[in-house]
Design a protein around this motif. Structure first.
Motif, short mmCIF file in Angstrom:
data_model
loop_
_atom_site.label_atom_id
_atom_site.label_comp_id
_atom_site.label_asym_id
_atom_site.label_seq_id
_atom_site.Cartn_x
_atom_site.Cartn_y
_atom_site.Cartn_z
N SER A 1 0.85 -1.15 0.01
CA SER A 1 0.10 0.08 0.13
C SER A 1 0.91 1.11 -0.09
O SER A 1 2.04 1.17 0.11
N THR A 2 0.25 2.30 0.04
CA THR A 2 1.15 3.64 -0.13
C THR A 2 1.49 4.00 1.34
O THR A 2 2.53 4.82 1.47
N THR B 1 8.43 7.30 -5.70
CA THR B 1 9.20 7.74 -4.42
C THR B 1 8.83 6.80 -3.73
O THR B 1 7.72 6.17 -3.24
N ILE B 2 9.71 6.29 -2.70
CA ILE B 2 9.62 5.37 -1.54
C ILE B 2 10.46 5.82 -0.55
O ILE B 2 11.63 6.20 -0.31
N LEU C 1 5.01 4.98 0.00
CA LEU C 1 5.06 4.76 -1.58
C LEU C 1 4.33 5.92 -2.12
O LEU C 1 3.21 5.99 -1.90
N SER C 2 4.67 6.13 -3.55
CA SER C 2 4.01 7.39 -4.20
C SER C 2 3.14 6.71 -4.97
O SER C 2 1.90 7.50 -5.27
N ARG C 3 3.17 5.49 -5.08
CA ARG C 3 2.03 4.78 -5.99
C ARG C 3 2.13 3.26 -5.83
O ARG C 3 3.14 2.80 -5.20
N THR C 4 1.13 2.46 -6.15
CA THR C 4 1.16 1.00 -6.01
C THR C 4 1.23 0.25 -7.09
O THR C 4 0.89 -0.93 -7.14
#
Length: 106
Positions: A9-10, A38-39, A90-93
């Motif tokens: 998940s984000t 981005t992580i 996270l910026s996206r999944t």
């Protein structure tokens, strides 16, 4: 023994069983081409679908399919984890993201 956690998940809260700060490894494999990802405050640019990006806090390297990708990365320090709960964002999944670390005890 290397521990491995899949992030889904984000925002994931990961419990780290270690006594001291330990270096971490992020492996990101995008499902689609991405301008950036981005992580945990580390931004990687120019990701390609199916090409694994590894940010290795132990070896201090950033690679995509084994080739240097340091110039496409924006960050202040390599990833580390602190004892207890770590919130990883996270910026996206739409990528497979794996967190790896070696628990350290003093």
């Amino acid at each position: 023994l290397l521990k491995e956690v899949t992030l889904s998940s984000t925002s994931d809260n990961i419990e780290i069983t270690t006594d001291v700060v330990t270096e971490a490894i992020y492996e990101i494999t995008p499902n689609v081409d991405m301008i950036d990802f981005t992580i945990h405050g580390i931004k990687i640019k120019n990701l390609k679908a199916g090409k694994k990006v590894t940010i290795d806090g132990i070896k201090k390297t950033v690679t995509m399919d084994g080739k240097n990708k340091f110039n496409d990365t924006e960050f202040w320090s390599f990833p580390t984890l602190t004892p207890g709960t770590n919130k990883i964002t996270l910026s996206r999944t739409d990528a497979k993201v794996i967190l790896k670390y070696y628990p350290r005890y003093v």
